[in-house]
Structure formats: structure tokens, C-alpha cells
Design a protein around this motif. Structure first.
Motif, mmCIF file in Angstrom:
data_model
loop_
_atom_site.group_PDB
_atom_site.id
_atom_site.type_symbol
_atom_site.label_atom_id
_atom_site.label_comp_id
_atom_site.label_asym_id
_atom_site.label_seq_id
_atom_site.Cartn_x
_atom_site.Cartn_y
_atom_site.Cartn_z
ATOM 1 N N SER A 1 0.643 -1.187 0.093
ATOM 2 C CA SER A 1 0.082 -0.072 -0.212
ATOM 3 C C SER A 1 0.985 1.376 0.029
ATOM 4 O O SER A 1 0.179 2.300 -0.366
ATOM 5 C CB SER A 1 -0.980 0.309 1.369
ATOM 6 N N THR A 2 2.340 1.404 0.302
ATOM 7 C CA THR A 2 2.830 2.477 -0.041
ATOM 8 C C THR A 2 3.608 2.965 -0.996
ATOM 9 O O THR A 2 3.342 2.064 -2.033
ATOM 10 C CB THR A 2 3.894 2.060 1.374
ATOM 11 N N GLY A 3 3.364 4.694 -0.736
ATOM 12 C CA GLY A 3 4.128 5.078 -2.175
ATOM 13 C C GLY A 3 3.274 4.695 -3.618
ATOM 14 O O GLY A 3 1.333 5.309 -2.667
ATOM 15 N N SER A 4 3.339 4.930 -4.137
ATOM 16 C CA SER A 4 2.218 5.228 -6.088
ATOM 17 C C SER A 4 1.294 3.717 -5.815
ATOM 18 O O SER A 4 0.169 4.216 -6.841
ATOM 19 C CB SER A 4 2.868 5.623 -6.684
#
Lengths: 74, 291
Positions: free
Chosen positions: B269-272
Motif C-alpha cells: 500500500s505504500t508509495g504510489s
């Protein structure tokens, strides 16, 4: 008329914190990547930051990061 | 660092043009134009596990969520080699008739990879299609209609073995050793929740998690109990699901409100990258009816 916040580029304040102590609202810290701060739990309560890779706005309430997604860009 | 000053819903500050506050009651950012507060509700939060207060209800008419969780050889969420495919899908659900789940190219694909459906459009005797065929029909004790059930399907890379677990029982209700490559992998482009081949299901879903690894040895941890029938949703953070949709517990949810995009809180889920669940049709709603 709204006084909109302006964004200052993020600067690492000290080896112990990624949050810049010299910025005061409405200038907020901008990180290149969310991963630089999302796991940090030492932000002062109600710190507001922006991440360039997600274009989201984040507020730390002392226990969690609450964030808003960008609705539009002009 | 920049910090916001705060107020509460019950005791907001006096208006001042441009005044920006963090509301510690609602966790919203609020900006005054001198006469009104413009409220920016949060979309999601990432913090410590706060328990399970919400699930998502689907009406059986047109409601469903979908995610482009592409498992094709070039899709990225599974190993590119057909001989290395390992996966786990776990969710809690309360079925009342109609389709449960599909991993396929379109909702009505005739060549799905996984299909969890009744035997007719509105039925409540459920069957599971995987490895190229309908391989298991669930008994009324394996899946209890109108009650909360836990379902987990796994596939190992080492032995190409599929295992189906119901309600925390470590003995699978079905296993199958696939001697050939993953069936219909080219159509493995989207996951559909409360929608599959026949249409849409009347269901409540909670705590959906996906791993691109075999988690069958962690069943009791994921189920929340080593005693079948005694489990409940637990904090999966330490199990590091690749995708984890909490169905309202990390959203700005309230009982009966629209369940729009549901954010992925798994390791991807992290980042783009997001792999959020999006509404494919209808108007799913949040509910306090939790496991």
C-alpha cells in the motif's frame, strides 16, 4: 480569502528525527517519498506534511497518520 | 516542523479568514472562510490496529467491489513462473445468497481462475471453482448461510497443492494437487467481491487479506484461534499481507454510510501503488455488523 499553505522542501533536521524543526505553519514539510516518514512515531502531535510520490497530505495525531488524497491539480 | 493547532467539533474556534485547524474529534482538517468551516475529512489512516468496528454490506442486486489485482504472468502480484505460484486469500463473510467472489478477467468470464458461487443465481449452496473445474461443494456446516464464516484458500509453489479451509479447521475441506500450470492464468486480471459468474451476491464482507505466499501454516494466527469456530478477526500486521482491506476500520466510516473506495493497508500500500478496492457497481454500505 483563504491563506493557503506553501510547501518548503524537506530537510532532515537531525539524525534523530526526519521532521524539520524550523518550519512553521503555513509552510509545511514536503518529502520526496511517503516511506521517509510513514513509519516514524516521533512526530510532534498534529504535524502536517506532504509526500510527493503520493500527492497526499498527512497529519499525525499522536497515534496515527491521517491523510487526504489530492482531489485535483491545477 | 509545522504543526496544526486544534479544536473539537463541540467547541470550534471563532471564525477567522484562513484559520486552519485539526479537529481532534473527527480528525478532519478544517479551514474557515470567515463564516463557514470547510471540512476536509481524512481518506484513510495508518496507525496501530484499532480493532474491528465495521464491515461492508452488499445488497445482492448490483453492489460489488473490484480490484485490478493482476495475477497474470506479466501482472506482478504473483511469481512470473507458472511453477512458482504461491498464494493465500482469506476473508470473513456472511452470505445470504448469490455470488461470493471471483478472480477472473470480467465478472462473467467463462474461464476464471477462482470462482466462489452458488449453484444458481440466487442459491445458497456454494461451490468453489479452481484449478480449471468446480472442485468442491460446501456443506451447510462448512458454510453457514446468514452467519459469519471464515474462508481461506492457499496454493503452494513447492507442490502445486491447493487447500481450502473453513472456519479455522486445520483439516482442509478440499485439497487438489495441480500437475499442470495455473489454470486460466491469462484471465487472472481482477478480483471481484460479492460478484462473480452469476451476478451479484447478498453478503457482508470483512477483513479481506491476500498474500502472494502460502500461509496455510499460519491458519490459526490468521483465524485468531486454533479452535475451529472460535476465531475472530485479528491484527494481521505481523503476518504482512500483501493486500489487506479492513472494510471500514481505517476509513472515515459510519454505520450505513456509502462504502466507496476501500484502501489497501497491506505491504503493497505504500508509495504510489495502492490496490484499493473500488466500487464496480451499486452502492455498498458500511455496517456495524462485524464478526
Amino acid at each position: 480569502m483563504f491563506v493557503l499553505p506553501t510547501f518548503g522542501l524537506g530537510v532532515i533536521a537531525s539524525p534523530l528525527s526526519v521532521f524539520d524543526p524550523d518550519l512553521t505553519f503555513p509552510t509545511i514539510q514536503v518529502f520526496d517519498n511517503e516511506s521517509e516518514f510513514i513509519d516514524q512515531t516521533n512526530a510532534p502531535d498534529y504535524t502536517i506534511v506532504h509526500a510527493k510520490d503520493t500527492d497526499k497530505l498527512y497529519v499525525w495525531d499522536g497515534s496515527a497518520w491521517y491523510f487526504d488524497s489530492k482531489n485535483s491539480q491545477i | 516542523m509545522s504543526t496544526l493547532t486544534t479544536h473539537t467539533t463541540a467547541s470550534r474556534d471563532s471564525h477567522s479568514i484562513g484559520l486552519c485547524k485539526f479537529n481532534t474529534t473527527s480528525k478532519a482538517i478544517e479551514v474557515s472562510d470567515g463564516n463557514s468551516w470547510y471540512i476536509y475529512d481524512y481518506d484513510q489512516f495508518l496507525g496501530s490496529y484499532t480493532g474491528n468496528s465495521y464491515a461492508v454490506s452488499y445488497d445482492g442486486t448490483d453492489d460489488y467491489h473490484t480490484v485490478a489485482l493482476d495475477g497474470t504472468s506479466t501482472g506482478g502480484v504473483l511469481a512470473s513462473s507458472d511453477t512458482d505460484i504461491a498464494l493465500t486469500l482469506s476473508f470473513w463473510f456472511k452470505p445470504s445468497g448469490g455470488d461470493i467472489f471471483g478472480w477472473q478477467d470480467t465478472p462473467t468470464s467463462t474461464s476464471p481462475t477462482i470462482l466462489f458461487t452458488p449453484q444458481n443465481a440466487s442459491g445458497t449452496t456454494y461451490s468453489l471453482y479452481y484449478a480449471g473445474a468446480y472442485r468442491h461443494t460446501f456443506s451447510s456446516s462448512e458454510i453457514v448461510v446468514g452467519s459469519w464464516n471464515h474462508f481461506m484458500i492457499t496454493r503452494t509453489a513447492s507442490t502445486n497443492t491447493w487447500s481450502i479451509f473453513c472456519n479455522g479447521n486445520s483439516t482442509p475441506v478440499d485439497t487438489f494437487v495441480q500437475t499442470n500450470s495455473l489454470s486460466n492464468r491469462a484471465n487472472m486480471t481482477n478480483m471481484y467481491f460479492s460478484s462473480a459468474y452469476y451476478g451479484h451476491g447478498q453478503n457482508v464482507f470483512d477483513e479481506i487479506a491476500f498474500w502472494n505466499s502460502d500461509q496455510s501454516s499460519n491458519l490459526s494466527t490468521i483465524y485468531g484461534s486454533s479452535t475451529p469456530g472460535s476465531g475472530s478477526p485479528v491484527d494481521l500486521t505481523s503476518s504482512q499481507p500483501y493486500c489487506w482491506w479492513r472494510m471500514g476500520d481505517n476509513e472515515s466510516a459510519s454505520n450505513g454510510s456509502a462504502a466507496g473506495t476501500i484502501t489497501n493497508t497491506g505491504t503493497s500500500s505504500t508509495g504510489s501503488t495502492n490496490y484499493d478496492l473500488t466500487v464496480g457497481g451499486g452502492s455498498p454500505t458500511y455496517t456495524n455488523s462485524v464478526v
